[in-house]
Design a protein around this motif. Structure first.
Motif, PDB file in Angstrom:
ATOM      1  N   SER A 115       1.472  -1.221  -0.180  1.00  0.00           N
ATOM      2  CA  SER A 115       0.498  -0.403  -0.056  1.00  0.00           C
ATOM      3  C   SER A 115       0.666   1.250  -0.030  1.00  0.00           C
ATOM      4  O   SER A 115       1.913   1.010   0.090  1.00  0.00           O
ATOM      5  N   MET A 116      -0.165   2.292  -0.335  1.00  0.00           N
ATOM      6  CA  MET A 116       1.172   3.659  -0.094  1.00  0.00           C
ATOM      7  C   MET A 116       1.511   3.938   1.503  1.00  0.00           C
ATOM      8  O   MET A 116       2.649   4.638   0.954  1.00  0.00           O
ATOM      9  N   GLN A 141       5.990   9.520  -8.867  1.00  0.00           N
ATOM     10  CA  GLN A 141       5.057   9.325  -9.796  1.00  0.00           C
ATOM     11  C   GLN A 141       4.646   7.185 -10.587  1.00  0.00           C
ATOM     12  O   GLN A 141       3.246   7.292  -9.935  1.00  0.00           O
ATOM     13  N   GLU A 144       3.803   5.865  -6.538  1.00  0.00           N
ATOM     14  CA  GLU A 144       2.737   5.724  -6.714  1.00  0.00           C
ATOM     15  C   GLU A 144       1.147   5.068  -7.092  1.00  0.00           C
ATOM     16  O   GLU A 144       0.528   4.750  -6.787  1.00  0.00           O
ATOM     17  N   GLU A 145       1.695   5.402  -8.300  1.00  0.00           N
ATOM     18  CA  GLU A 145       0.739   4.173  -9.505  1.00  0.00           C
ATOM     19  C   GLU A 145       0.538   2.780  -9.364  1.00  0.00           C
ATOM     20  O   GLU A 145      -0.425   2.078  -9.090  1.00  0.00           O
ATOM     21  N   LYS A 146       1.927   2.177  -9.131  1.00  0.00           N
ATOM     22  CA  LYS A 146       2.042   1.126  -8.664  1.00  0.00           C
ATOM     23  C   LYS A 146       1.304   0.229  -7.099  1.00  0.00           C
ATOM     24  O   LYS A 146       1.246  -1.035  -7.393  1.00  0.00           O
ATOM     25  N   LYS A 148      -1.024   1.769  -5.775  1.00  0.00           N
ATOM     26  CA  LYS A 148      -2.525   2.497  -5.446  1.00  0.00           C
ATOM     27  C   LYS A 148      -3.655   1.213  -5.541  1.00  0.00           C
ATOM     28  O   LYS A 148      -2.970   0.065  -6.574  1.00  0.00           O
TER      29      LYS A 148
END
Length: 148
Positions: A115-116, A141, A144-146, A148
């Motif tokens: 998770s984040m 970026q 963060e995309e991976k 989510k």
């Protein structure tokens, strides 16, 4: 050949060609390196330290370019763009987005990130592998995309 030696060679070439714009950029980078040497009390910088200085200089120019563009200052934006192009000549080959994504995915697996909340662990593994080879904000970026 160290970065400082390369800069010295290119500075001589710029002087011979009477290329004042390139000469100015090279002198600014050399000054940054000299300041870092004095600050650290060293005679030579490691390749990683040189890369850090170059990355910092490049980041400053990119931020300036954005500000000048948003303020409709084409003259200053053109100058910043030129400085970016000169600095990029000294940077290592940049990673593609696909290569960066592979590095991020590997780091996520190694850190067992789910998770984040785990972004710090992942970034800690990714940054040393992409330093100077990929834009830090782009790397963040992708992480963060991976996650989510």
């Amino acid at each position: 050949m160290t970065l400082l030696e390369k800069l010295n060679q290119d500075m001589i070439q710029a002087m011979k060609k009477k290329d004042k714009d390139t000469l100015t950029v090279i002198r600014m980078v050399k000054a940054s390196i000299q300041n870092e040497l004095i600050k650290l009390g060293k005679e030579h910088l490691s390749e990683n330290e040189e890369l850090t200085i170059l990355s910092r200089e490049l980041k400053q120019r990119k931020e300036s370019l954005q500000e000048f563009t948003s303020a409709d200052r084409a003259d200053l934006a053109d100058k910043a763009q030129f400085e970016i192009e000169v600095l990029e000549q000294y940077m290592p080959k940049q990673l593609s987005i696909e290569e960066t994504e592979k590095i991020v995915e590997q780091a996520i697996r190694e850190a067992n990130a789910t998770s984040m909340k785990d972004i710090g662990k992942v970034m800690g593994k990714v940054i040393p592998l992409t330093k100077g080879k990929a834009d830090g904000s782009q790397v963040k970026q992708i992480v963060e995309e991976k996650l989510k």
